[in-house]
Structures are given as structure tokens and as C-alpha cells.
Scaffold this motif. Structure first.
Motif, PDB file in Angstrom:
ATOM      1  N   ALA A  42       0.828  -1.207   0.000  1.00 52.95           N
ATOM      2  CA  ALA A  42       0.000   0.000   0.000  1.00 52.95           C
ATOM      3  C   ALA A  42       0.862   1.256   0.000  1.00 52.95           C
ATOM      4  N   ALA A  43       1.880   1.298   0.856  1.00 52.06           N
ATOM      5  CA  ALA A  43       2.755   2.473   0.914  1.00 52.06           C
ATOM      6  C   ALA A  43       3.429   2.706  -0.437  1.00 52.06           C
ATOM      7  N   GLU A  44       3.924   1.639  -1.051  1.00 53.84           N
ATOM      8  CA  GLU A  44       4.562   1.775  -2.371  1.00 53.84           C
ATOM      9  C   GLU A  44       3.566   2.277  -3.413  1.00 53.84           C
ATOM     10  N   PHE A  45       2.330   1.810  -3.327  1.00 56.75           N
ATOM     11  CA  PHE A  45       1.296   2.271  -4.251  1.00 56.75           C
ATOM     12  C   PHE A  45       1.030   3.761  -4.068  1.00 56.75           C
ATOM     13  N   TYR A  46       0.784   4.202  -2.825  1.00 59.79           N
ATOM     14  CA  TYR A  46       0.478   5.611  -2.579  1.00 59.79           C
ATOM     15  C   TYR A  46       1.633   6.519  -2.987  1.00 59.79           C
ATOM     16  N   VAL A  47       2.844   6.083  -2.739  1.00 58.22           N
ATOM     17  CA  VAL A  47       4.015   6.866  -3.124  1.00 58.22           C
ATOM     18  C   VAL A  47       4.087   6.996  -4.655  1.00 58.22           C
ATOM     19  N   SER A  48       3.622   5.971  -5.370  1.00 52.53           N
ATOM     20  CA  SER A  48       3.643   6.031  -6.837  1.00 52.53           C
ATOM     21  C   SER A  48       2.544   6.926  -7.398  1.00 52.53           C
ATOM     22  N   VAL A  49       1.477   7.147  -6.638  1.00 51.00           N
ATOM     23  CA  VAL A  49       0.332   7.929  -7.122  1.00 51.00           C
ATOM     24  C   VAL A  49       0.560   9.430  -6.959  1.00 51.00           C
ATOM     25  N   PHE A  50       1.165   9.831  -5.836  1.00 48.91           N
ATOM     26  CA  PHE A  50       1.247  11.251  -5.482  1.00 48.91           C
ATOM     27  C   PHE A  50       2.657  11.800  -5.600  1.00 48.91           C
ATOM     28  N   ARG A  51       2.728  13.073  -6.019  1.00 49.94           N
ATOM     29  CA  ARG A  51       4.004  13.795  -6.013  1.00 49.94           C
ATOM     30  C   ARG A  51       4.394  14.068  -4.568  1.00 49.94           C
ATOM     31  N   ASN A  52       5.621  14.504  -4.369  1.00 52.01           N
ATOM     32  CA  ASN A  52       6.112  14.862  -3.032  1.00 52.01           C
ATOM     33  C   ASN A  52       5.906  13.697  -2.066  1.00 52.01           C
ATOM     34  N   SER A  53       6.358  12.516  -2.493  1.00 49.98           N
ATOM     35  CA  SER A  53       6.117  11.291  -1.750  1.00 49.98           C
ATOM     36  C   SER A  53       7.378  10.452  -1.659  1.00 49.98           C
ATOM     37  N   GLY A  54       7.437   9.618  -0.650  1.00 48.86           N
ATOM     38  CA  GLY A  54       8.554   8.691  -0.530  1.00 48.86           C
ATOM     39  C   GLY A  54       8.429   7.822   0.708  1.00 48.86           C
ATOM     40  N   ILE A  55       9.094   6.681   0.650  1.00 47.62           N
ATOM     41  CA  ILE A  55       9.178   5.772   1.793  1.00 47.62           C
ATOM     42  C   ILE A  55      10.294   6.282   2.693  1.00 47.62           C
ATOM     43  N   LYS A  56      10.009   6.386   3.977  1.00 50.91           N
ATOM     44  CA  LYS A  56      11.009   6.868   4.927  1.00 50.91           C
ATOM     45  C   LYS A  56      11.692   5.741   5.684  1.00 50.91           C
ATOM     46  N   GLU A  57      10.885   4.819   6.214  1.00 53.85           N
ATOM     47  CA  GLU A  57      11.465   3.752   7.029  1.00 53.85           C
ATOM     48  C   GLU A  57      10.534   2.562   7.061  1.00 53.85           C
ATOM     49  N   VAL A  58      11.138   1.371   7.055  1.00 57.33           N
ATOM     50  CA  VAL A  58      10.394   0.129   7.190  1.00 57.33           C
ATOM     51  C   VAL A  58      10.900  -0.558   8.459  1.00 57.33           C
ATOM     52  N   THR A  59       9.976  -0.923   9.356  1.00 59.59           N
ATOM     53  CA  THR A  59      10.351  -1.693  10.540  1.00 59.59           C
ATOM     54  C   THR A  59       9.766  -3.090  10.406  1.00 59.59           C
ATOM     55  N   ARG A  60      10.434  -4.047  11.041  1.00 62.60           N
ATOM     56  CA  ARG A  60      10.020  -5.446  10.922  1.00 62.60           C
ATOM     57  C   ARG A  60       9.743  -6.027  12.298  1.00 62.60           C
ATOM     58  N   TYR A  61       8.837  -7.002  12.333  1.00 63.81           N
ATOM     59  CA  TYR A  61       8.520  -7.664  13.587  1.00 63.81           C
ATOM     60  C   TYR A  61       9.742  -8.435  14.077  1.00 63.81           C
ATOM     61  N   PRO A  62      10.026  -8.334  15.382  1.00 63.50           N
ATOM     62  CA  PRO A  62      11.129  -9.111  15.963  1.00 63.50           C
ATOM     63  C   PRO A  62      10.672 -10.529  16.315  1.00 63.50           C
TER      64      PRO A  62
END
Length: 160
Positions: free
Chosen positions: A19-39
Motif C-alpha cells: 500500500a505504501a509503495e502504491f500511494y508513493v507512486s500515485v502522489f508527487r512529493n512522496s517517498g518511503i522513509k522507514e520500514v520496521t520489521r517484527y522481531p
């Protein structure tokens, strides 16, 4: 991520990164900042994406893989204000692609179930015109539409 103001958290069931990758592809002024993973010992298998911090159209979001307990509904929607019909057409098409659902009055659901309102910047002025006949005609025209048509709204407002 700045902690000033508000950050919108969107709860997903395993689709946060997609979803985050999709939204970043749709809108200008967008980007992924950080991904956290379950320990190890978390609510999901170790290494599975837990959160994705991202910016879409300058707005801060966190996508959370929280599980199936909660789903999106129309009680909350994100508004996309558009300057012209080309922008409305662009955002409408992109947000419904891949399994989204068009709705009434400029509303739609994207393929993740998030509700959006894709509306012209000028709509509020047309709907709140001091002449109640103009406002009523505009409202009636809007209620008959799915994707909003600026020219048709302005035509209704003018009484044509």
C-alpha cells in the motif's frame, strides 16, 4: 519522521508495504522513509513488515500490518483537492486501479479499502454560493455523479 502535527496511521492485514509503495507512486512529493520489521516473539513472524513510514503528497503516514481485526470503512476518507479535470481524472484512475471501487459524489475506495474523495478545489465555493438556487443546482448535479466533472458542475451552477 517529525512528531509535530498529525501522522495518519493506516491499519492493514499484511499489505502495508504494498500500500505504501502504491500511494508513493500515485502522489508527487512522496517517498518511503522507514520500514520496521517484527522481531522474534512479535505478533507476526520475525522479519515480517510491521510498519512503513511514508510521505504521500507531503502528508505523513504510517502503514501498520496489524492483522485482520480491523478494516477500513467510509467513516474516514482522505480528500484529494484537484485544480482541474486532468488532475481529477488522474487521481481517480490511479486510485481505483487494481481493484478499487468507484463510488458516488467523487468518493471511491482503493484496492486496499481506503476511502478517498477526489474533488475539485472549487467545489466548496460552488456548493456554498450565497444564491441558494445555484448551490442547489450544483448539489443536485454532484449527487448524480460518480467521478466529478468540473465543467458539468459549473454548468449546473450557472443554470445552463
Amino acid at each position: 519522521m517529525s512528531r509535530d502535527g498529525f501522522t495518519t496511521c493506516l491499519w492493514f492485514d499484511g499489505q502495508a508495504e504494498e500500500a505504501a509503495e502504491f500511494y508513493v507512486s500515485v502522489f508527487r512529493n512522496s517517498g518511503i522513509k522507514e520500514v520496521t520489521r517484527y522481531p522474534e516473539g512479535g505478533m507476526a513472524p520475525a522479519g515480517t513488515v510491521m510498519t512503513v513510514e511514508f510521505t504521500a503528497n507531503g502528508h505523513e503516514f504510517v502503514a501498520l500490518n496489524g492483522g485482520p481485526q480491523f478494516t477500513f470503512n467510509e467513516a474516514i476518507s482522505l480528500q484529494v483537492f484537484c485544480d482541474d479535470q486532468d488532475e481529477i481524472d488522474h487521481y481517480w484512475a490511479r486510485l481505483v486501479e487494481g481493484g478499487g471501487e468507484p463510488g458516488p459524489c467523487g468518493w471511491l475506495k482503493d484496492r486496499f479499502g481506503v476511502s478517498w474523495q477526489v474533488i475539485p478545489e472549487r467545489l466548496s465555493a460552488l456548493l456554498s454560493d450565497p444564491d441558494p438556487r445555484k448551490a442547489t443546482r450544483t448539489t443536485q448535479a454532484m449527487l448524480s455523479m460518480g467521478k466529478l466533472d468540473i465543467a458539468a458542475l459549473e454548468k449546473a451552477h450557472a443554470g445552463d
